[in-house]
Scaffold this motif. Structure first.
Motif, PDB file in Angstrom:
ATOM      1  N   CYS A 191      40.170  45.397  44.529  1.00 15.55           N
ATOM      2  CA  CYS A 191      41.059  46.569  44.591  1.00 15.55           C
ATOM      3  C   CYS A 191      40.529  47.707  43.724  1.00 15.55           C
ATOM      4  N   HIS A 192      40.116  47.364  42.511  1.00 16.44           N
ATOM      5  CA  HIS A 192      39.842  48.409  41.526  1.00 16.44           C
ATOM      6  C   HIS A 192      38.455  49.033  41.657  1.00 16.44           C
ATOM      7  N   SER A 193      37.718  48.645  42.685  1.00 17.23           N
ATOM      8  CA  SER A 193      36.516  49.425  42.991  1.00 17.23           C
ATOM      9  C   SER A 193      36.903  50.731  43.669  1.00 17.23           C
ATOM     10  N   GLN A 194      38.174  50.792  44.151  1.00 13.98           N
ATOM     11  CA  GLN A 194      38.663  51.992  44.825  1.00 13.98           C
ATOM     12  C   GLN A 194      39.921  52.566  44.163  1.00 13.98           C
ATOM     13  N   ILE A 195      40.654  51.756  43.408  1.00 18.84           N
ATOM     14  CA  ILE A 195      41.950  52.167  42.853  1.00 18.84           C
ATOM     15  C   ILE A 195      41.864  52.235  41.332  1.00 18.84           C
ATOM     16  N   LYS A 196      42.313  53.339  40.758  1.00 16.90           N
ATOM     17  CA  LYS A 196      42.380  53.518  39.299  1.00 16.90           C
ATOM     18  C   LYS A 196      41.046  53.209  38.630  1.00 16.90           C
ATOM     19  N   THR A 197      39.989  53.675  39.214  1.00 16.37           N
ATOM     20  CA  THR A 197      38.657  53.372  38.693  1.00 16.37           C
ATOM     21  C   THR A 197      38.391  54.031  37.347  1.00 16.37           C
ATOM     22  N   GLU A 198      39.155  55.074  37.013  1.00 18.49           N
ATOM     23  CA  GLU A 198      38.937  55.788  35.758  1.00 18.49           C
ATOM     24  C   GLU A 198      39.856  55.307  34.644  1.00 18.49           C
ATOM     25  N   SER A 199      40.684  54.304  34.920  1.00 18.18           N
ATOM     26  CA  SER A 199      41.602  53.793  33.902  1.00 18.18           C
ATOM     27  C   SER A 199      40.819  53.163  32.755  1.00 18.18           C
ATOM     28  N   PRO A 200      41.212  53.419  31.502  1.00 14.47           N
ATOM     29  CA  PRO A 200      40.507  52.806  30.355  1.00 14.47           C
ATOM     30  C   PRO A 200      40.485  51.285  30.420  1.00 14.47           C
ATOM     31  N   GLU A 201      41.577  50.684  30.912  1.00 18.23           N
ATOM     32  CA  GLU A 201      41.615  49.227  31.003  1.00 18.23           C
ATOM     33  C   GLU A 201      40.685  48.721  32.112  1.00 18.23           C
ATOM     34  N   ILE A 202      40.619  49.439  33.227  1.00 20.49           N
ATOM     35  CA  ILE A 202      39.740  49.023  34.319  1.00 20.49           C
ATOM     36  C   ILE A 202      38.275  49.158  33.911  1.00 20.49           C
ATOM     37  N   LYS A 203      37.983  50.158  33.088  1.00 20.82           N
ATOM     38  CA  LYS A 203      36.603  50.332  32.621  1.00 20.82           C
ATOM     39  C   LYS A 203      36.122  49.123  31.819  1.00 20.82           C
ATOM     40  N   LYS A 204      37.067  48.409  31.204  1.00 14.48           N
ATOM     41  CA  LYS A 204      36.688  47.199  30.467  1.00 14.48           C
ATOM     42  C   LYS A 204      36.141  46.137  31.426  1.00 14.48           C
ATOM     43  N   ILE A 205      36.694  46.091  32.632  1.00 16.91           N
ATOM     44  CA  ILE A 205      36.188  45.147  33.637  1.00 16.91           C
ATOM     45  C   ILE A 205      34.764  45.550  34.046  1.00 16.91           C
ATOM     46  N   TYR A 206      34.539  46.859  34.235  1.00 20.10           N
ATOM     47  CA  TYR A 206      33.211  47.341  34.588  1.00 20.10           C
ATOM     48  C   TYR A 206      32.196  46.960  33.510  1.00 20.10           C
ATOM     49  N   ARG A 207      32.596  47.110  32.236  1.00 21.56           N
ATOM     50  CA  ARG A 207      31.677  46.777  31.140  1.00 21.56           C
ATOM     51  C   ARG A 207      31.349  45.283  31.140  1.00 21.56           C
ATOM     52  N   ALA A 208      32.373  44.444  31.423  1.00 25.09           N
ATOM     53  CA  ALA A 208      32.124  43.003  31.468  1.00 25.09           C
ATOM     54  C   ALA A 208      31.155  42.643  32.580  1.00 25.09           C
ATOM     55  N   ILE A 209      31.272  43.326  33.722  1.00 25.47           N
ATOM     56  CA  ILE A 209      30.361  43.068  34.843  1.00 25.47           C
ATOM     57  C   ILE A 209      28.951  43.535  34.502  1.00 25.47           C
ATOM     58  N   GLU A 210      28.850  44.702  33.877  1.00 21.65           N
ATOM     59  CA  GLU A 210      27.536  45.228  33.511  1.00 21.65           C
ATOM     60  C   GLU A 210      26.832  44.308  32.518  1.00 21.65           C
ATOM     61  N   ARG A 211      27.603  43.732  31.603  1.00 25.44           N
ATOM     62  CA  ARG A 211      27.023  42.839  30.599  1.00 25.44           C
ATOM     63  C   ARG A 211      26.871  41.411  31.111  1.00 25.44           C
ATOM     64  N   LYS A 212      27.368  41.171  32.339  1.00 19.18           N
ATOM     65  CA  LYS A 212      27.323  39.837  32.936  1.00 19.18           C
ATOM     66  C   LYS A 212      28.021  38.817  32.043  1.00 19.18           C
TER      67      LYS A 212
END
Length: 314
Positions: A191-212
């Motif tokens: 969902c969040h690849s398209q919804i609320k992508t700029e949310s500070p909390e969602i960005k934490k998920i992006y960082r976890a994925i980037e760091r594997k």
């Protein structure tokens, strides 16, 4: 991770389907979701599950009421006694003995020095301390009400409540495995690849994925290693709703441990929960034997050996 680059025609089709499904909460209820149709039933079950905690609160309220009534009674008797004395003092036919009794004063110092009173007070204090000590010991290892801060502010009230997302969408193994798994980041990103992508909390998920690295969620519901519990056995076979154990999860901004999860709590549930044996030939002979021996009692989990030690400890 799926792509959400949809064409205008696909978006129009999706919107038409969503519109056609408005008000159709029955299907979601059948899959274990929290809908407006089954919310009242869930709340009713929550009230029944919280009966143990409610009983303790009612006992405290009853004790307070009794103390207040006792104080009011004593004050009332003192007032009546003083009024009676005032009435008697106004009479002219009292002799010397009557006046002496009327005017005598009680020596409260003697009451304080009384061995009996000291013994009663000491016994009450000792019993109160013993009760508090026993309650403290019995509470060792219990974490009911535990509500840790999670690394990401995930709201079950928003997702499971307002958006009516089925529990099994994130906890994918809850109906087919021993454990209800913690959702991986890719489920969030559906969902969040398209919804609320700029949310500070969602960005934490992006960082976890980037760091594997997985998100370090804090576990809330813990059972000791000596206890065996299987989610699929309860949810798939038993048809137990998530809210039965986890409480009104669809109303929680921050999840906390709703139930005690003690052995006594589990056994009480096994003793009170009837088994749905209709259409299942496995239970036919067991139900016949049960009805023959004790027809007045429903066929519960306990009737099927659900309170035997080896069921959970082996």
């Amino acid at each position: 991770m799926p792509s959400f680059a949809l064409s205008d025609q696909e978006i129009t089709s999706i919107m038409a389907w969503v519109t056609s499904q408005e008000g159709a909460g029955t299907a979601a209820a059948a899959t274990g979701g929290v809908t407006a149709g089954n919310k009242d039933a869930v709340d009713g079950k929550d009230a029944a599950d919280g009966g143990g905690a409610g009983a303790g609160k009612y006992a405290d309220v009853l004790l307070i009421v009794l103390v207040v009534v006792l104080i009011v009674l004593v004050v009332t008797l003192v007032i009546i006694a003083n009024l009676m004395k005032d009435v008697l003092r106004g009479r002219k036919d009292l002799d010397g003995r009557d006046v002496e009794i009327l005017e005598q004063r009680y020596d409260w110092a003697n009451l304080y020095k009384s061995t009996a009173l000291r013994g009663i007070v000491g016994t009450v204090v000792a019993l109160a301390l013993l009760y508090a000590g026993v309650q403290s010991v019995m509470a060792v290892g219990l974490t009911q009400g535990y509500q840790p801060t999670q690394p990401i502010a995930f709201s079950h009230k928003l997702h499971a409540g307002e958006n009516n997302i089925n529990c099994a969408y994130c906890h994918t193994s809850v109906y087919k495995a021993k454990s209800a798994n913690i959702p991986s980041a890719n489920i969030c990103m559906n969902c969040h690849s398209q919804i609320k992508t700029e949310s500070p909390e969602i960005k934490k998920i992006y960082r976890a994925i980037e760091r594997k690295q997985p998100v370090q969620w804090v576990r809330i519901h813990n059972l000791p290693d000596l206890a065996y519990f299987n989610h699929s056995q309860h949810t798939q076979v038993g048809g137990i709703q998530c809210q039965t154990c986890h409480g009104p999860i669809q109303n929680m901004e921050v999840v906390y441990q709703y139930s005690a999860l003690t052995m006594g709590w589990c056994i009480n549930c096994h003793r009170e929960t009837p088994l749905n044996t209709k259409g299942n030939a496995y239970y036919d002979n067991l139900v016949k034997l049960h009805d023959k021996s004790n027809n007045a009692v429903p066929f519960t989990v306990s009737s099927n050996g659900g309170t035997e030690c080896s069921k959970c400890h082996y």
